[in-house]
Design an enzyme around this catalytic site. Structure first.
Site, PDB file in Angstrom:
ATOM      1  N   GLU A  23      -4.067   7.558  -3.828  1.00 47.09           N
ATOM      2  CA  GLU A  23      -4.425   6.948  -5.119  1.00 47.09           C
ATOM      3  C   GLU A  23      -5.723   7.551  -5.605  1.00 47.09           C
ATOM      4  O   GLU A  23      -6.651   7.677  -4.802  1.00 47.09           O
ATOM      5  CB  GLU A  23      -4.584   5.430  -4.969  1.00 47.09           C
TER       6      GLU A  23
ATOM      7  N   HIS B 252      -1.819   0.526  -9.614  1.00 49.28           N
ATOM      8  CA  HIS B 252      -2.430  -0.475  -8.711  1.00 49.28           C
ATOM      9  C   HIS B 252      -3.060  -1.627  -9.510  1.00 49.28           C
ATOM     10  O   HIS B 252      -4.270  -1.854  -9.447  1.00 49.28           O
ATOM     11  CB  HIS B 252      -3.482   0.185  -7.797  1.00 49.28           C
TER      12      HIS B 252
ATOM     13  N   ARG C 269       0.866  -1.177   0.000  1.00 50.99           N
ATOM     14  CA  ARG C 269       0.000   0.000   0.000  1.00 50.99           C
ATOM     15  C   ARG C 269       0.903   1.227   0.000  1.00 50.99           C
ATOM     16  O   ARG C 269       1.953   1.230   0.653  1.00 50.99           O
ATOM     17  CB  ARG C 269      -0.887   0.044   1.258  1.00 50.99           C
TER      18      ARG C 269
HETATM   19  P1  NAP Z   1      -0.839 -11.778   4.061  1.00 49.08           P
HETATM   20  O1  NAP Z   1      -0.787 -13.186   3.573  1.00 49.08           O
HETATM   21  O2  NAP Z   1      -1.763 -11.431   5.168  1.00 49.08           O
HETATM   22  O3  NAP Z   1       0.651 -11.381   4.467  1.00 49.08           O
HETATM   23  C1  NAP Z   1       1.006 -10.214   5.149  1.00 49.08           C
HETATM   24  C2  NAP Z   1       2.252 -10.524   5.960  1.00 49.08           C
HETATM   25  O4  NAP Z   1       2.735  -9.344   6.598  1.00 49.08           O
HETATM   26  C3  NAP Z   1       2.022 -11.558   7.045  1.00 49.08           C
HETATM   27  O5  NAP Z   1       3.006 -12.532   6.950  1.00 49.08           O
HETATM   28  C4  NAP Z   1       2.107 -10.753   8.324  1.00 49.08           C
HETATM   29  O6  NAP Z   1       2.384 -11.322   9.537  1.00 49.08           O
HETATM   30  C5  NAP Z   1       3.099  -9.674   7.937  1.00 49.08           C
HETATM   31  N1  NAP Z   1       2.922  -8.504   8.805  1.00 49.08           N
HETATM   32  C6  NAP Z   1       1.778  -7.925   9.210  1.00 49.08           C
HETATM   33  N2  NAP Z   1       2.031  -6.854  10.004  1.00 49.08           N
HETATM   34  C7  NAP Z   1       3.382  -6.784  10.080  1.00 49.08           C
HETATM   35  C8  NAP Z   1       4.254  -5.903  10.753  1.00 49.08           C
HETATM   36  N3  NAP Z   1       3.808  -4.900  11.504  1.00 49.08           N
HETATM   37  N4  NAP Z   1       5.582  -6.112  10.620  1.00 49.08           N
HETATM   38  C9  NAP Z   1       6.046  -7.150   9.875  1.00 49.08           C
HETATM   39  N5  NAP Z   1       5.271  -8.013   9.227  1.00 49.08           N
HETATM   40  C10 NAP Z   1       3.938  -7.830   9.324  1.00 49.08           C
HETATM   41  O7  NAP Z   1      -1.184 -10.791   2.884  1.00 49.08           O
HETATM   42  P2  NAP Z   1      -0.743 -10.881   1.352  1.00 49.08           P
HETATM   43  O8  NAP Z   1      -1.802 -11.572   0.598  1.00 49.08           O
HETATM   44  O9  NAP Z   1       0.659 -11.361   1.253  1.00 49.08           O
HETATM   45  O10 NAP Z   1      -0.838  -9.320   0.968  1.00 49.08           O
HETATM   46  C11 NAP Z   1       0.006  -8.355   1.564  1.00 49.08           C
HETATM   47  C12 NAP Z   1      -0.489  -6.960   1.251  1.00 49.08           C
HETATM   48  O11 NAP Z   1      -0.324  -6.723  -0.136  1.00 49.08           O
HETATM   49  C13 NAP Z   1      -1.994  -6.751   1.485  1.00 49.08           C
HETATM   50  O12 NAP Z   1      -2.281  -6.403   2.809  1.00 49.08           O
HETATM   51  C14 NAP Z   1      -2.354  -5.652   0.520  1.00 49.08           C
HETATM   52  O13 NAP Z   1      -2.277  -4.397   1.164  1.00 49.08           O
HETATM   53  C15 NAP Z   1      -1.277  -5.745  -0.549  1.00 49.08           C
HETATM   54  N6  NAP Z   1      -1.817  -6.192  -1.850  1.00 49.08           N
HETATM   55  C16 NAP Z   1      -1.658  -5.376  -2.932  1.00 49.08           C
HETATM   56  C17 NAP Z   1      -2.109  -5.777  -4.169  1.00 49.08           C
HETATM   57  C18 NAP Z   1      -1.917  -4.915  -5.386  1.00 49.08           C
HETATM   58  O14 NAP Z   1      -2.734  -4.985  -6.302  1.00 49.08           O
HETATM   59  N7  NAP Z   1      -0.875  -4.130  -5.456  1.00 49.08           N
HETATM   60  C19 NAP Z   1      -2.744  -7.019  -4.318  1.00 49.08           C
HETATM   61  C20 NAP Z   1      -2.891  -7.827  -3.205  1.00 49.08           C
HETATM   62  C21 NAP Z   1      -2.418  -7.397  -1.970  1.00 49.08           C
HETATM   63  P3  NAP Z   1       3.129 -12.660  10.067  1.00 49.08           P
HETATM   64  O15 NAP Z   1       4.591 -12.473   9.886  1.00 49.08           O
HETATM   65  O16 NAP Z   1       2.690 -12.747  11.484  1.00 49.08           O
HETATM   66  O17 NAP Z   1       2.605 -13.801   9.231  1.00 49.08           O
END
Ligand code: NAP
Length: 332
Positions: free
Chosen positions: A270, A289, A241
């Protein structure tokens, strides 16, 4: 006796097969315009809704929950739910669905593509050539970029997209280091990764890629201090984000050469404003995005979001839920 069907409001047009999932279960109204409803229009639409299907551009705040007195579920088309006041939803017993997993590979594809483009100056070369600048013959000392294979990739956030990035990096013979809230020993051995604290990761990696959600804790996770820790040859990739990175600090870092380049699929705000100084920089690659915007991934995402709405209005558990603590309160 007249049995009223549940009502669902969808804030943007989407795949017909996903719409069918909704119309089979509820009276469904879809916002017809390409531009999202304004906050006032949204408030008007949710008053009688049992479910809302939203996306990142819709601000689902306390006012929306206040207006939507019948609401049972907010289903987000996407994995990040930073546009939704999840705490308020939980307080009111409203389920918040999201769509993890189904878009992870597509988003990692874009993140890796952006990384390649920034490293090897693909978008920059394309812009330069189309502007009519290709006059000089081949020269061995121009258009040099950074090597991707064999370099060190630093992944911040080892969730579903982070894992997919690690897999792609292995195919490029990269060393993978990562930081995440929770250390993942099993993944470390499976994917040959090493765990690093954030400062060490930033000062070691040739490429830093962000895959953490936007929360109060992660806002400006990358600011001046972090950018100064990075190597002057390093490249930052952000598909998480926009607000996870301090944009002003990033501009200065790119302008003054604290780091070599950046690649962004997300910005703050955005859409990015047309006069944003970041857009003047040649060492920035930027996309609007589109991380999860492959046809198949988007179809799967829409279907999952639709199924989450139906589960929510029918009082069942969602396939993916950002506030599962509501289940206990609902006894499901
Ligand atoms: P996810 O599976 O929930 O993974 C997020 C990871 O970040 C988890 O491993 C989590 O915790 C870790 N995390 C959370 N808070 C943290 C912190 N304060 N410090 C360090 N690590 C932390 O989500 P995902 O599917 O990989 O997606 C990640 C992000 O990508 C989404 O939240 C979204 O904002 C973004 N996204 C963007 C697009 C786009 O079109 N550009 C598409 C999809 C998603 P743990 O280490 O405890 O597991």
């Amino acid at each position: 006796m007249v049995i009223l069907r549940p009502r669902v409001f969808v804030t943007r047009q989407f795949f017909p097969e996903a719409l069918e999932v909704l119309t089979d279960a509820a009276d469904t109204e879809v916002w017809p315009d390409d531009e999202p409803p304004t906050p006032e229009q949204l408030l008007g639409k949710v008053v009688e809704a049992d479910g809302i299907l939203t996306n990142i551009m819709d601000r689902i705040d306390a006012d929306v929950f206040q207006a939507a007195h019948r609401l049972k579920v907010v289903s987000q088309l996407g994995v990040g739910v930073d546009n939704i006041d999840v705490a308020e939803a939980t307080r009111r017993g409203v389920l918040v669905g999201n769509t993890p997993g189904v878009l992870a590979k597509a988003t990692a594809d874009i993140a890796f593509g952006l990384l390649m483009s920034a490293a090897r100056r693909i978008s920059e070369g394309d812009r330069w050539l189309r502007a009519g600048n290709w006059k000089m013959q081949y020269h061995p000392m121009v258009w040099l970029g950074a090597e991707v294979h064999g370099a060190t990739l630093g992944i911040i956030g080892m969730g579903q997209i982070g894992v997919e990035m690690a897999k792609r990096a292995r195919g490029f013979d990269m060393r993978v280091i990562y930081y995440s809230r929770t250390r993942k020993l099993e993944l470390e051995s499976q994917l040959g990764m090493e765990y690093f604290e954030p400062s060490d990761l930033l000062s070691t990696a040739d490429f830093v890629t962000l895959h953490i959600p936007l929360t109060l804790e992660t806002r400006h996770f990358i600011g001046e201090r972090e950018l100064r820790l990075m190597k002057p040859t390093a490249i930052l990739v952000n598909t998480a984000r926009g607000a996870v990175v301090d944009s002003q600090a990033l501009y200065t870092a790119l302008k003054e050469g604290w780091i070599s380049g950046a690649a962004l699929d997300v910005t703050d705000p955005e859409p990015i404003l047309p006069d944003d100084p970041l857009l003047t920089l040649d060492n920035l690659v930027i996309t609007p995005h589109i991380g999860s915007a492959s046809i198949d991934s988007r179809r799967r995402t829409c279907l999952l979001a639709a199924r989450n709405v139906v589960a929510g209005i029918e009082g069942r558990r969602l396939e993916a839920c950002a506030n599962p603590e509501v289940y206990a309160a609902k006894g499901i």
